[in-house]
Design a protein around this motif. Sequence first.
Motif, PDB file in Angstrom:
ATOM      1  N   LYS A 167       0.821  -1.215   0.000  1.00  0.00           N
ATOM      2  CA  LYS A 167       0.000   0.000   0.000  1.00  0.00           C
ATOM      3  C   LYS A 167       0.858   1.271   0.000  1.00  0.00           C
ATOM      4  O   LYS A 167       0.348   2.370   0.175  1.00  0.00           O
ATOM      5  CB  LYS A 167      -0.939  -0.004   1.193  1.00  0.00           C
ATOM      6  CG  LYS A 167      -1.799  -1.263   1.203  1.00  0.00           C
ATOM      7  CD  LYS A 167      -3.134  -1.055   1.743  1.00  0.00           C
ATOM      8  CE  LYS A 167      -3.867  -2.394   1.614  1.00  0.00           C
ATOM      9  NZ  LYS A 167      -5.250  -2.283   1.718  1.00  0.00           N
TER      10      LYS A 167
ATOM     11  N   LYS B  89      -0.146   4.290  -2.381  1.00  0.00           N
ATOM     12  CA  LYS B  89      -1.390   4.936  -1.955  1.00  0.00           C
ATOM     13  C   LYS B  89      -1.174   5.787  -0.707  1.00  0.00           C
ATOM     14  O   LYS B  89      -1.734   6.876  -0.581  1.00  0.00           O
ATOM     15  CB  LYS B  89      -2.480   3.893  -1.692  1.00  0.00           C
ATOM     16  CG  LYS B  89      -3.046   3.262  -2.938  1.00  0.00           C
ATOM     17  CD  LYS B  89      -4.146   2.286  -2.591  1.00  0.00           C
ATOM     18  CE  LYS B  89      -4.754   1.668  -3.822  1.00  0.00           C
ATOM     19  NZ  LYS B  89      -5.846   0.746  -3.498  1.00  0.00           N
TER      20      LYS B  89
ATOM     21  N   ILE C 197      -3.457   2.109   8.945  1.00  0.00           N
ATOM     22  CA  ILE C 197      -4.244   2.795   7.919  1.00  0.00           C
ATOM     23  C   ILE C 197      -5.736   2.651   8.189  1.00  0.00           C
ATOM     24  O   ILE C 197      -6.176   1.690   8.809  1.00  0.00           O
ATOM     25  CB  ILE C 197      -3.908   2.289   6.494  1.00  0.00           C
ATOM     26  CG1 ILE C 197      -4.195   0.797   6.346  1.00  0.00           C
ATOM     27  CG2 ILE C 197      -2.472   2.602   6.129  1.00  0.00           C
ATOM     28  CD1 ILE C 197      -4.078   0.299   4.922  1.00  0.00           C
TER      29      ILE C 197
ATOM     30  N   GLU D 194      -9.160   2.651   5.890  1.00  0.00           N
ATOM     31  CA  GLU D 194      -9.587   2.589   4.495  1.00  0.00           C
ATOM     32  C   GLU D 194     -11.006   2.072   4.373  1.00  0.00           C
ATOM     33  O   GLU D 194     -11.532   1.414   5.270  1.00  0.00           O
ATOM     34  CB  GLU D 194      -8.629   1.744   3.656  1.00  0.00           C
ATOM     35  CG  GLU D 194      -8.595   0.282   3.982  1.00  0.00           C
ATOM     36  CD  GLU D 194      -7.588  -0.482   3.142  1.00  0.00           C
ATOM     37  OE1 GLU D 194      -7.426  -0.191   1.947  1.00  0.00           O
ATOM     38  OE2 GLU D 194      -6.952  -1.389   3.702  1.00  0.00           O
ATOM     39  N   GLU D 195     -11.571   2.404   3.237  1.00  0.00           N
ATOM     40  CA  GLU D 195     -12.912   1.938   2.904  1.00  0.00           C
ATOM     41  C   GLU D 195     -12.967   1.773   1.398  1.00  0.00           C
ATOM     42  O   GLU D 195     -12.558   2.680   0.652  1.00  0.00           O
ATOM     43  CB  GLU D 195     -13.944   2.960   3.375  1.00  0.00           C
ATOM     44  CG  GLU D 195     -15.367   2.441   3.315  1.00  0.00           C
ATOM     45  CD  GLU D 195     -16.305   3.371   4.058  1.00  0.00           C
ATOM     46  OE1 GLU D 195     -17.003   4.134   3.374  1.00  0.00           O
ATOM     47  OE2 GLU D 195     -16.312   3.325   5.306  1.00  0.00           O
TER      48      GLU D 195
ATOM     49  N   GLU E  47     -11.107   0.080  -0.581  1.00  0.00           N
ATOM     50  CA  GLU E  47      -9.765   0.166  -1.175  1.00  0.00           C
ATOM     51  C   GLU E  47      -9.197   1.588  -1.234  1.00  0.00           C
ATOM     52  O   GLU E  47      -8.142   1.809  -1.801  1.00  0.00           O
ATOM     53  CB  GLU E  47      -9.742  -0.451  -2.583  1.00  0.00           C
ATOM     54  CG  GLU E  47     -10.264  -1.862  -2.669  1.00  0.00           C
ATOM     55  CD  GLU E  47      -9.211  -2.897  -2.343  1.00  0.00           C
ATOM     56  OE1 GLU E  47      -8.027  -2.654  -2.537  1.00  0.00           O
ATOM     57  OE2 GLU E  47      -9.619  -3.984  -1.868  1.00  0.00           O
ATOM     58  N   ILE E  48      -9.893   2.561  -0.667  1.00  0.00           N
ATOM     59  CA  ILE E  48      -9.414   3.948  -0.634  1.00  0.00           C
ATOM     60  C   ILE E  48      -8.883   4.224   0.765  1.00  0.00           C
ATOM     61  O   ILE E  48      -9.587   4.018   1.759  1.00  0.00           O
ATOM     62  CB  ILE E  48     -10.520   4.946  -0.985  1.00  0.00           C
ATOM     63  CG1 ILE E  48     -11.024   4.683  -2.406  1.00  0.00           C
ATOM     64  CG2 ILE E  48     -10.036   6.389  -0.843  1.00  0.00           C
ATOM     65  CD1 ILE E  48     -12.280   5.453  -2.773  1.00  0.00           C
ATOM     66  N   ILE E  49      -7.632   4.699   0.837  1.00  0.00           N
ATOM     67  CA  ILE E  49      -7.013   5.009   2.123  1.00  0.00           C
ATOM     68  C   ILE E  49      -7.360   6.438   2.504  1.00  0.00           C
ATOM     69  O   ILE E  49      -7.072   7.376   1.769  1.00  0.00           O
ATOM     70  CB  ILE E  49      -5.495   4.787   2.064  1.00  0.00           C
ATOM     71  CG1 ILE E  49      -5.208   3.299   1.800  1.00  0.00           C
ATOM     72  CG2 ILE E  49      -4.826   5.248   3.363  1.00  0.00           C
ATOM     73  CD1 ILE E  49      -3.752   2.957   1.630  1.00  0.00           C
TER      74      ILE E  49
ATOM     75  N   CYS F 281      -3.554   7.597   7.611  1.00  0.00           N
ATOM     76  CA  CYS F 281      -2.387   6.773   7.891  1.00  0.00           C
ATOM     77  C   CYS F 281      -1.550   7.438   8.975  1.00  0.00           C
ATOM     78  O   CYS F 281      -1.400   8.664   8.988  1.00  0.00           O
ATOM     79  CB  CYS F 281      -1.547   6.586   6.629  1.00  0.00           C
ATOM     80  SG  CYS F 281      -0.094   5.539   6.896  1.00  0.00           S
TER      81      CYS F 281
ATOM     82  N   SER G 222      -7.241  12.269   5.208  1.00  0.00           N
ATOM     83  CA  SER G 222      -7.768  12.931   4.015  1.00  0.00           C
ATOM     84  C   SER G 222      -8.606  14.146   4.383  1.00  0.00           C
ATOM     85  O   SER G 222      -9.404  14.103   5.323  1.00  0.00           O
ATOM     86  CB  SER G 222      -8.613  11.932   3.220  1.00  0.00           C
ATOM     87  OG  SER G 222      -9.202  12.560   2.111  1.00  0.00           O
TER      88      SER G 222
END
Length: 108
Positions: A10, A13, A54, A56-57, A59-61, A64, A87
């Motif tokens: 990962k 990403k 991490i 994530e949901e 496959e989107i991080i 972290c 994010s």
Amino acid sequence: MKFSIFSESKSQKVIDLFKSVFSASEGEEEGKVIADFVANLISTTRPQDLIGCIAEENEIIFGCIFFSRFTVPSGQVAFILSPVAVSTDVQRTGIGQKLVQYGLDHLR
């Protein structure tokens, strides 16, 4: 939101997340500096000395954090929390706080 331990698969990403978050808050140049720092941290730190977590949901991080091992002058081993990125889309929702708690639970 799923919390898990960072894996090298990962890396890109995660690097992109740090670049995006710090570019949005501090400007593109700082985003690049932090992204380079995270890339170097991942590539040059022994896996047992770096613990990443991490959020994530699908496959989107979205977040972290990293804990890095160090030895204090007394010889005790400790971990320092840095860097951290969440994010901009989900800041102030508690994800960062949950990531830190997840990481601390893992360290225990």
